[in-house]
Write a protein that holds these residues in place. Structure first.
Motif, PDB file in Angstrom:
ATOM      1  N   ALA A 103      78.002  55.434  26.118  1.00  0.00           N
ATOM      2  CA  ALA A 103      78.495  57.061  27.146  1.00  0.00           C
ATOM      3  C   ALA A 103      77.605  58.276  26.449  1.00  0.00           C
ATOM      4  N   LEU A 104      77.121  59.331  27.489  1.00  0.00           N
ATOM      5  CA  LEU A 104      76.444  59.752  27.676  1.00  0.00           C
ATOM      6  C   LEU A 104      77.004  61.048  27.653  1.00  0.00           C
ATOM      7  N   ALA A 105      76.621  62.113  27.028  1.00  0.00           N
ATOM      8  CA  ALA A 105      77.481  64.000  27.258  1.00  0.00           C
ATOM      9  C   ALA A 105      76.638  64.109  28.698  1.00  0.00           C
ATOM     10  N   GLY A 106      78.293  64.582  29.277  1.00  0.00           N
ATOM     11  CA  GLY A 106      77.725  65.462  30.486  1.00  0.00           C
ATOM     12  C   GLY A 106      77.481  64.414  31.853  1.00  0.00           C
ATOM     13  N   LYS A 110      77.664  55.318  32.430  1.00  0.00           N
ATOM     14  CA  LYS A 110      76.919  54.829  31.296  1.00  0.00           C
ATOM     15  C   LYS A 110      75.767  54.146  30.960  1.00  0.00           C
ATOM     16  N   GLU A 111      75.658  53.688  29.551  1.00  0.00           N
ATOM     17  CA  GLU A 111      74.124  53.211  29.100  1.00  0.00           C
ATOM     18  C   GLU A 111      74.156  52.475  28.454  1.00  0.00           C
ATOM     19  N   TYR A 112      73.117  51.312  29.172  1.00  0.00           N
ATOM     20  CA  TYR A 112      73.619  49.765  28.238  1.00  0.00           C
ATOM     21  C   TYR A 112      72.028  48.798  27.518  1.00  0.00           C
ATOM     22  N   ARG A 113      72.423  48.488  26.841  1.00  0.00           N
ATOM     23  CA  ARG A 113      70.960  48.261  25.873  1.00  0.00           C
ATOM     24  C   ARG A 113      71.046  46.783  25.191  1.00  0.00           C
ATOM     25  N   LEU A 114      70.332  45.631  26.168  1.00  0.00           N
ATOM     26  CA  LEU A 114      70.055  44.676  25.464  1.00  0.00           C
ATOM     27  C   LEU A 114      70.435  43.859  23.747  1.00  0.00           C
ATOM     28  N   GLY A 115      70.100  45.038  22.746  1.00  0.00           N
ATOM     29  CA  GLY A 115      70.398  43.995  21.495  1.00  0.00           C
ATOM     30  C   GLY A 115      71.859  44.812  20.927  1.00  0.00           C
ATOM     31  N   ASP A 116      72.715  45.092  21.989  1.00  0.00           N
ATOM     32  CA  ASP A 116      73.680  44.849  21.781  1.00  0.00           C
ATOM     33  C   ASP A 116      74.335  43.401  21.973  1.00  0.00           C
ATOM     34  N   TYR A 117      73.573  42.730  22.471  1.00  0.00           N
ATOM     35  CA  TYR A 117      74.544  41.633  23.140  1.00  0.00           C
ATOM     36  C   TYR A 117      74.011  40.887  22.293  1.00  0.00           C
ATOM     37  N   SER A 118      74.929  39.233  22.574  1.00  0.00           N
ATOM     38  CA  SER A 118      74.888  37.973  21.255  1.00  0.00           C
ATOM     39  C   SER A 118      73.001  37.743  21.760  1.00  0.00           C
ATOM     40  N   THR A 119      73.066  36.969  20.861  1.00  0.00           N
ATOM     41  CA  THR A 119      70.959  36.281  20.795  1.00  0.00           C
ATOM     42  C   THR A 119      71.114  35.562  22.063  1.00  0.00           C
ATOM     43  N   TRP A 120      71.988  34.566  22.395  1.00  0.00           N
ATOM     44  CA  TRP A 120      71.836  33.438  23.605  1.00  0.00           C
ATOM     45  C   TRP A 120      71.923  34.116  24.638  1.00  0.00           C
ATOM     46  N   LEU A 121      72.549  35.404  24.558  1.00  0.00           N
ATOM     47  CA  LEU A 121      72.917  35.921  26.021  1.00  0.00           C
ATOM     48  C   LEU A 121      71.180  36.877  25.960  1.00  0.00           C
ATOM     49  N   GLN A 122      70.572  37.343  25.174  1.00  0.00           N
ATOM     50  CA  GLN A 122      69.518  37.904  25.590  1.00  0.00           C
ATOM     51  C   GLN A 122      68.607  36.791  25.752  1.00  0.00           C
ATOM     52  N   LYS A 123      68.338  36.088  25.246  1.00  0.00           N
ATOM     53  CA  LYS A 123      67.383  34.990  25.018  1.00  0.00           C
ATOM     54  C   LYS A 123      67.050  34.369  27.214  1.00  0.00           C
ATOM     55  N   ARG A 124      68.471  34.351  27.754  1.00  0.00           N
ATOM     56  CA  ARG A 124      68.666  33.674  28.855  1.00  0.00           C
ATOM     57  C   ARG A 124      67.830  34.784  29.109  1.00  0.00           C
ATOM     58  N   VAL A 125      68.421  36.261  29.624  1.00  0.00           N
ATOM     59  CA  VAL A 125      67.938  36.981  30.923  1.00  0.00           C
ATOM     60  C   VAL A 125      66.206  37.436  30.236  1.00  0.00           C
ATOM     61  N   GLN A 126      65.928  36.758  29.121  1.00  0.00           N
ATOM     62  CA  GLN A 126      64.363  36.922  28.677  1.00  0.00           C
ATOM     63  C   GLN A 126      63.246  35.887  29.564  1.00  0.00           C
ATOM     64  N   ASN A 127      64.143  35.201  29.280  1.00  0.00           N
ATOM     65  CA  ASN A 127      63.126  34.255  30.085  1.00  0.00           C
ATOM     66  C   ASN A 127      63.032  34.220  31.309  1.00  0.00           C
ATOM     67  N   SER A 128      61.820  34.258  31.583  1.00  0.00           N
ATOM     68  CA  SER A 128      60.733  34.860  32.698  1.00  0.00           C
ATOM     69  C   SER A 128      61.572  34.418  33.830  1.00  0.00           C
ATOM     70  N   ASN A 129      62.063  32.517  34.097  1.00  0.00           N
ATOM     71  CA  ASN A 129      62.133  32.148  34.802  1.00  0.00           C
ATOM     72  C   ASN A 129      63.601  32.778  35.470  1.00  0.00           C
ATOM     73  N   ALA A 159      77.982  60.995  38.818  1.00  0.00           N
ATOM     74  CA  ALA A 159      78.674  59.673  39.800  1.00  0.00           C
ATOM     75  C   ALA A 159      78.808  58.379  38.488  1.00  0.00           C
ATOM     76  N   ASN A 160      79.572  57.591  38.765  1.00  0.00           N
ATOM     77  CA  ASN A 160      80.180  56.484  38.289  1.00  0.00           C
ATOM     78  C   ASN A 160      79.999  54.987  39.114  1.00  0.00           C
ATOM     79  N   LEU A 161      78.498  55.268  38.015  1.00  0.00           N
ATOM     80  CA  LEU A 161      77.080  53.703  38.281  1.00  0.00           C
ATOM     81  C   LEU A 161      78.620  52.869  37.797  1.00  0.00           C
ATOM     82  N   THR A 173      68.322  57.925  30.213  1.00  0.00           N
ATOM     83  CA  THR A 173      67.446  59.151  29.818  1.00  0.00           C
ATOM     84  C   THR A 173      67.345  59.702  29.052  1.00  0.00           C
ATOM     85  N   ALA A 174      66.765  59.385  27.781  1.00  0.00           N
ATOM     86  CA  ALA A 174      66.073  59.314  26.931  1.00  0.00           C
ATOM     87  C   ALA A 174      64.927  59.373  27.487  1.00  0.00           C
TER      88      ALA A 174
END
Length: 273
Positions: A103-106, A110-129, A159-161, A173-174
């Motif tokens: 959550a962000l003030a004002g 919300k914003e989402y960070r890749l490092g928050d997810y399991s390593t297995w899921l991260q590898k799936r989306v980091q695969n270029s194919n 907005a509720n994106l 936002t940063a």
């Protein structure tokens, strides 16, 4: 015909009929659409449909005509399916136990960070194919087009994106980008605050589709969907156990008939002579 044979036949006839439109949808996708997004979906649909058709046909013929070897094959596949379903359900709960929005003030989103997810899921989306196919889906789906209704910074911040819109349709936002409209942002105040700051593009076909925040937003949706699928799988698992038990009874009936013929049903049992 014994009740177990009848039930097995009815169940497999229903799944046999249902598999036909599944195959049809896969063929329709293959013949009518050429985008990477649809190609990503069409073959799994066709393969699942053919698999259901073949297994259901074996169960239906085996139970109705009491063909023991067909029922044996049907039960073997059902057993493997039960084991795979159980394994996938446990796996799904394990790999989706991490990851949430920040959550962000004002801000209404919300914003989402890749490092928050399991390593297995991260590898799936980091695969270029893999990510190339997902990007094609995002582009074809025009996920950012609905943001045009937010014409002021105030309305945009309120907005509720969705997770995908938050991660893929705007810079983090940063970075301190200046709002021009919902998908045009200029002059970052802190271009090195986040690695995604340098990946943002005002090109409407690019935006932040290459950003880690976009991958994180997609993973949030995947996590949510997998949790639902895992819950449904528990119900399906119980149903498969019941169907498997009925199939085992039908198999025993077919095997008895193979040993003793039709007189067995009339009360004649060679074992007593």
């Amino acid at each position: 015909m014994r009740l177990s044979n009848q039930l097995t036949g009815i169940i497999n006839f229903i799944t046999l009929v249902l598999s036909i439109p599944i195959i049809g949808v896969g063929i329709w996708l293959a013949s009518k659409h050429n985008t990477d997004c649809v190609r990503f979906l069409q073959w799994p649909v066709i393969i699942i449909g053919i698999f259901i058709f073949a297994v259901s046909l074996a169960g239906f013929l085996g139970s109705c005509f009491r063909v023991a070897w067909l029922l044996w094959l049907y039960l073997l596949v059902m057993f493997l399916l039960i084991v795979l379903l159980l394994g996938f359900t446990v796996f799904a709960f394990v790999v989706t136990n991490r990851g949430a929005g920040h959550a962000l003030a004002g801000k209404g989103y919300k914003e989402y960070r890749l490092g928050d997810y399991s390593t297995w899921l991260q590898k799936r989306v980091q695969n270029s194919n893999n990510w190339g196919k997902i990007q094609s889906c995002l582009s074809d789906g025009e996920v950012c087009s609905s943001l045009s209704k937010y014409t002021s910074l105030y309305s945009f911040n309120s907005a509720n994106l969705s997770p995908v819109q938050s991660g893929c349709c705007k810079p983090p936002t940063a970075c301190g980008y200046v709002f021009q409209n919902a998908t045009i942002w200029v002059s970052p105040v802190s271009p090195y605050a986040d690695s995604d700051c340098r990946l943002w593009s005002n090109d409407q076909t690019q935006l932040c589709f290459s950003c880690n925040s976009c991958k994180a937003g997609v993973l949030y949706n995947i996590k949510h969907d997998w949790r639902i699928v895992a819950a449904v799988n528990i119900v399906v698992f119980v149903l498969l156990i019941v169907i498997y038990s009925i199939g085992c009874a039908a198999f025993r009936n077919a095997r008895r008939e193979g040993y003793y013929g039709t007189d067995y049903d009339k009360g004649y049992d060679p074992r007593t002579y």
